[in-house]
Design a protein around this motif. Structure first.
Motif, PDB file in Angstrom:
ATOM      1  N   MET A 114      57.635   0.096  38.546  1.00 59.55           N
ATOM      2  CA  MET A 114      57.097   1.366  38.056  1.00 59.55           C
ATOM      3  C   MET A 114      57.054   2.407  39.169  1.00 59.55           C
ATOM      4  O   MET A 114      57.104   3.611  38.912  1.00 59.55           O
ATOM      5  CB  MET A 114      55.688   1.178  37.484  1.00 59.55           C
ATOM      6  CG  MET A 114      55.648   0.307  36.253  1.00 59.55           C
ATOM      7  SD  MET A 114      54.028   0.297  35.505  1.00 59.55           S
ATOM      8  CE  MET A 114      54.035   1.828  34.602  1.00 59.55           C
ATOM      9  N   LEU A 115      56.943   1.946  40.419  1.00 64.09           N
ATOM     10  CA  LEU A 115      56.875   2.848  41.569  1.00 64.09           C
ATOM     11  C   LEU A 115      58.229   3.005  42.265  1.00 64.09           C
ATOM     12  O   LEU A 115      58.540   4.057  42.809  1.00 64.09           O
ATOM     13  CB  LEU A 115      55.845   2.332  42.573  1.00 64.09           C
ATOM     14  CG  LEU A 115      54.407   2.225  42.052  1.00 64.09           C
ATOM     15  CD1 LEU A 115      53.546   1.464  43.035  1.00 64.09           C
ATOM     16  CD2 LEU A 115      53.833   3.601  41.795  1.00 64.09           C
ATOM     17  N   LEU A 116      59.014   1.931  42.243  1.00 66.64           N
ATOM     18  CA  LEU A 116      60.282   1.920  42.984  1.00 66.64           C
ATOM     19  C   LEU A 116      61.452   2.468  42.165  1.00 66.64           C
ATOM     20  O   LEU A 116      62.498   2.800  42.707  1.00 66.64           O
ATOM     21  CB  LEU A 116      60.609   0.501  43.455  1.00 66.64           C
ATOM     22  CG  LEU A 116      59.605  -0.096  44.447  1.00 66.64           C
ATOM     23  CD1 LEU A 116      59.899  -1.573  44.666  1.00 66.64           C
ATOM     24  CD2 LEU A 116      59.640   0.663  45.770  1.00 66.64           C
ATOM     25  N   GLU A 117      61.286   2.510  40.847  1.00 66.62           N
ATOM     26  CA  GLU A 117      62.321   3.056  39.971  1.00 66.62           C
ATOM     27  C   GLU A 117      61.664   4.115  39.089  1.00 66.62           C
ATOM     28  O   GLU A 117      60.460   4.058  38.858  1.00 66.62           O
ATOM     29  CB  GLU A 117      62.931   1.951  39.095  1.00 66.62           C
ATOM     30  CG  GLU A 117      63.577   0.837  39.918  1.00 66.62           C
ATOM     31  CD  GLU A 117      64.107  -0.296  39.048  1.00 66.62           C
ATOM     32  OE1 GLU A 117      64.269  -0.079  37.837  1.00 66.62           O
ATOM     33  OE2 GLU A 117      64.336  -1.379  39.590  1.00 66.62           O
ATOM     34  N   GLY A 118      62.421   5.081  38.636  1.00 68.79           N
ATOM     35  CA  GLY A 118      61.806   6.146  37.842  1.00 68.79           C
ATOM     36  C   GLY A 118      62.748   6.681  36.789  1.00 68.79           C
ATOM     37  O   GLY A 118      63.918   6.295  36.720  1.00 68.79           O
ATOM     38  N   GLN A 119      62.218   7.582  35.978  1.00 69.20           N
ATOM     39  CA  GLN A 119      62.996   8.161  34.887  1.00 69.20           C
ATOM     40  C   GLN A 119      62.959   9.688  34.977  1.00 69.20           C
ATOM     41  O   GLN A 119      61.917  10.264  35.286  1.00 69.20           O
ATOM     42  CB  GLN A 119      62.402   7.752  33.526  1.00 69.20           C
ATOM     43  CG  GLN A 119      62.232   6.272  33.332  1.00 69.20           C
ATOM     44  CD  GLN A 119      60.868   5.770  33.791  1.00 69.20           C
ATOM     45  OE1 GLN A 119      60.187   6.403  34.588  1.00 69.20           O
ATOM     46  NE2 GLN A 119      60.472   4.611  33.280  1.00 69.20           N
ATOM     47  N   SER A 146      66.502   5.184  35.678  1.00 66.90           N
ATOM     48  CA  SER A 146      67.898   5.533  35.966  1.00 66.90           C
ATOM     49  C   SER A 146      67.921   6.677  36.976  1.00 66.90           C
ATOM     50  O   SER A 146      67.031   7.531  36.969  1.00 66.90           O
ATOM     51  CB  SER A 146      68.600   5.976  34.677  1.00 66.90           C
ATOM     52  OG  SER A 146      69.866   6.538  34.969  1.00 66.90           O
ATOM     53  N   LEU A 147      68.945   6.696  37.827  1.00 63.83           N
ATOM     54  CA  LEU A 147      69.121   7.788  38.780  1.00 63.83           C
ATOM     55  C   LEU A 147      69.986   8.904  38.199  1.00 63.83           C
ATOM     56  O   LEU A 147      70.136   9.962  38.820  1.00 63.83           O
ATOM     57  CB  LEU A 147      69.760   7.274  40.076  1.00 63.83           C
ATOM     58  CG  LEU A 147      68.920   6.302  40.910  1.00 63.83           C
ATOM     59  CD1 LEU A 147      69.735   5.762  42.074  1.00 63.83           C
ATOM     60  CD2 LEU A 147      67.650   6.977  41.417  1.00 63.83           C
ATOM     61  N   GLY A 175      63.023   6.585  47.758  1.00 61.35           N
ATOM     62  CA  GLY A 175      62.624   7.977  47.544  1.00 61.35           C
ATOM     63  C   GLY A 175      63.526   8.731  46.589  1.00 61.35           C
ATOM     64  O   GLY A 175      63.234   9.851  46.173  1.00 61.35           O
ATOM     65  N   HIS A 176      64.665   8.103  46.196  1.00 62.41           N
ATOM     66  CA  HIS A 176      65.628   8.787  45.309  1.00 62.41           C
ATOM     67  C   HIS A 176      65.202   8.715  43.840  1.00 62.41           C
ATOM     68  O   HIS A 176      65.719   9.469  43.010  1.00 62.41           O
ATOM     69  CB  HIS A 176      67.026   8.170  45.438  1.00 62.41           C
ATOM     70  CG  HIS A 176      67.601   8.285  46.817  1.00 62.41           C
ATOM     71  ND1 HIS A 176      67.546   9.451  47.545  1.00 62.41           N
ATOM     72  CD2 HIS A 176      68.244   7.372  47.598  1.00 62.41           C
ATOM     73  CE1 HIS A 176      68.128   9.252  48.721  1.00 62.41           C
ATOM     74  NE2 HIS A 176      68.557   8.007  48.786  1.00 62.41           N
ATOM     75  N   GLN A 177      64.291   7.789  43.525  1.00 59.92           N
ATOM     76  CA  GLN A 177      63.898   7.604  42.124  1.00 59.92           C
ATOM     77  C   GLN A 177      63.125   8.827  41.606  1.00 59.92           C
ATOM     78  O   GLN A 177      62.394   9.469  42.350  1.00 59.92           O
ATOM     79  CB  GLN A 177      63.055   6.327  41.956  1.00 59.92           C
ATOM     80  CG  GLN A 177      61.652   6.360  42.546  1.00 59.92           C
ATOM     81  CD  GLN A 177      61.594   5.961  44.012  1.00 59.92           C
ATOM     82  OE1 GLN A 177      62.523   6.202  44.761  1.00 59.92           O
ATOM     83  NE2 GLN A 177      60.473   5.370  44.419  1.00 59.92           N
ATOM     84  N   PHE A 178      63.316   9.126  40.321  1.00 60.03           N
ATOM     85  CA  PHE A 178      62.605  10.255  39.723  1.00 60.03           C
ATOM     86  C   PHE A 178      61.122   9.922  39.575  1.00 60.03           C
ATOM     87  O   PHE A 178      60.735   8.757  39.453  1.00 60.03           O
ATOM     88  CB  PHE A 178      63.213  10.629  38.366  1.00 60.03           C
ATOM     89  CG  PHE A 178      64.542  11.303  38.500  1.00 60.03           C
ATOM     90  CD1 PHE A 178      64.617  12.603  38.975  1.00 60.03           C
ATOM     91  CD2 PHE A 178      65.719  10.635  38.186  1.00 60.03           C
ATOM     92  CE1 PHE A 178      65.852  13.236  39.130  1.00 60.03           C
ATOM     93  CE2 PHE A 178      66.948  11.260  38.334  1.00 60.03           C
ATOM     94  CZ  PHE A 178      67.015  12.565  38.806  1.00 60.03           C
ATOM     95  N   PHE A 179      60.312  10.975  39.595  1.00 61.85           N
ATOM     96  CA  PHE A 179      58.860  10.808  39.554  1.00 61.85           C
ATOM     97  C   PHE A 179      58.312  11.731  38.457  1.00 61.85           C
ATOM     98  O   PHE A 179      57.929  12.871  38.724  1.00 61.85           O
ATOM     99  CB  PHE A 179      58.279  11.179  40.928  1.00 61.85           C
ATOM    100  CG  PHE A 179      56.813  10.867  41.085  1.00 61.85           C
ATOM    101  CD1 PHE A 179      56.390   9.602  41.460  1.00 61.85           C
ATOM    102  CD2 PHE A 179      55.846  11.847  40.869  1.00 61.85           C
ATOM    103  CE1 PHE A 179      55.036   9.323  41.611  1.00 61.85           C
ATOM    104  CE2 PHE A 179      54.497  11.568  41.018  1.00 61.85           C
ATOM    105  CZ  PHE A 179      54.094  10.301  41.396  1.00 61.85           C
ATOM    106  N   PRO A 180      58.323  11.268  37.191  1.00 63.23           N
ATOM    107  CA  PRO A 180      57.834  12.124  36.100  1.00 63.23           C
ATOM    108  C   PRO A 180      56.313  12.277  36.193  1.00 63.23           C
ATOM    109  O   PRO A 180      55.583  11.294  36.132  1.00 63.23           O
ATOM    110  CB  PRO A 180      58.245  11.367  34.829  1.00 63.23           C
ATOM    111  CG  PRO A 180      58.446   9.953  35.253  1.00 63.23           C
ATOM    112  CD  PRO A 180      58.775   9.957  36.712  1.00 63.23           C
ATOM    113  N   TRP A 181      55.836  13.502  36.350  1.00 62.98           N
ATOM    114  CA  TRP A 181      54.408  13.747  36.602  1.00 62.98           C
ATOM    115  C   TRP A 181      53.877  14.805  35.643  1.00 62.98           C
ATOM    116  O   TRP A 181      54.632  15.542  35.016  1.00 62.98           O
ATOM    117  CB  TRP A 181      54.202  14.221  38.055  1.00 62.98           C
ATOM    118  CG  TRP A 181      54.915  15.500  38.353  1.00 62.98           C
ATOM    119  CD1 TRP A 181      56.216  15.637  38.771  1.00 62.98           C
ATOM    120  CD2 TRP A 181      54.420  16.835  38.187  1.00 62.98           C
ATOM    121  NE1 TRP A 181      56.547  16.969  38.895  1.00 62.98           N
ATOM    122  CE2 TRP A 181      55.457  17.735  38.545  1.00 62.98           C
ATOM    123  CE3 TRP A 181      53.192  17.365  37.788  1.00 62.98           C
ATOM    124  CZ2 TRP A 181      55.305  19.119  38.490  1.00 62.98           C
ATOM    125  CZ3 TRP A 181      53.029  18.750  37.744  1.00 62.98           C
ATOM    126  CH2 TRP A 181      54.088  19.609  38.094  1.00 62.98           C
TER     127      TRP A 181
END
Length: 294
Positions: free
Chosen positions: A261-266, A115-116, A186-192
């Motif tokens: 998994m790469l194009l969408e993020g949480q 989700s954005l 590039g707008h998707q979240f990237f939990p790291w």
């Protein structure tokens, strides 16, 4: 403590083993290959759980291996490599004469729906909208033990950043060449999370008796977007990072389902992880990346 680690020979397992030994714990690995300080999965089936205080499972086929096509056979491998080892260890704990004090499983933030706008903590719902969220649900269910004699912890990990392996090993070359950039929009979240902190959270979970239930294994600065991550990685390397990787290319390499998994993020926050008293070594992305690429 005597710690038994399933699948401990890989990228995360190696870092965890080093930290545990540095803190005075005795580590035995469960792996496919026999060797010093190891038992094999078939030995575990045959002889049951060796005497230990804590069991941790890290086993699982690398989902984002770009050399493997995303087909039915590989999907089955991804599923069984996680569920079978988790079932094996959970059954061995259940049947042990002297069960361990703690049982810790590492799963993933793919449990939460991309989700954005949404922000997810450890109590947020998820786990039932695509292959990966269903995988995490089945995986965590396979780990559940009857009764309460063994403390149970699940760490849902974000993308693990560290030297010599993990997601970053595939990114470094294009970024070093100045060809890096955001993936898709590039707008998707990237939990790291830095590998030192993932190993740290697992060690904290086994040493602190009050820790139980789900912990999010992500850095506190997990509001990072993919574009911000690309910019920070470029800065750490002293290279520009403006060349986007189109969604179509990502889908061609990984397959449409896996590419999500790469194009969408949480946007995932480690609320309970922080509440347990864990102190991050790398809470901020810039410092984490500088350490990784040093």
């Amino acid at each position: 403590m005597r710690v038994l680690v399933g699948g401990g020979t890989g990228f995360i397992g190696t870092a965890l083993t080093q930290l545990l030994k540095a803190r005075g714990h005795k580590v035995t690995l469960v792996s496919r290959q026999p060797g010093p300080g190891r038992i094999t999965w078939s030995e575990l089936i045959r002889s049951g759980l060796p005497l230990c205080d804590v069991v941790i499972n890290l086993a699982g086929e690398n989902i984002l291996n770009p050399l493997r096509r995303w087909n039915e056979a590989f999907q089955k491998e991804v599923l069984t490599s996680r569920l079978d080892t988790t079932h094996l260890l959970a059954n061995a704990i259940t049947n042990a004469t002297h069960p361990p004090q703690a049982w810790i499983l590492v799963t993933g933030v793919a449990y939460y729906q991309p989700s954005l706008t949404e922000e997810y903590d450890e109590d947020s719902p998820g786990g039932d909208f695509d292959f990966f969220s269903n995988l995490v649900t089945k995986w965590e269910a396979a780990a559940r033990l009857p009764g309460e004699s063994t403390r149970q912890v699940v760490v849902r990990s974000g993308v693990v950043l560290g030297r010599g392996g993990g997601a970053i090993s595939h990114m470094l070359l294009p970024f070093r060449l100045g060809l890096g950039g955001p993936i898709g929009s590039g707008h998707q979240f990237f939990p790291w999370i830095h590998i030192g902190d993932l190993a740290g959270i697992l060690t904290h979970a086994l040493e602190a008796d009050h820790v139980q239930g789900v912990l999010n294994g992500v850095a506190p600065a997990s509001t990072t977007t993919n574009a911000e991550f690309a910019q920070a990685l470029g800065a750490a390397l002293g290279r520009p990072a403006f060349i986007p990787v189109p969604s179509t290319v990502v889908q061609a390499v990984f397959g449409r389902e896996r590419a999500t998994m790469l194009l969408e993020g949480q946007k995932v926050v480690p609320r309970r992880t922080l509440a347990t008293g864990y102190q991050y070594s790398f809470p901020e992305l810039g410092a984490a990346l500088k350490d990784v690429v040093a």
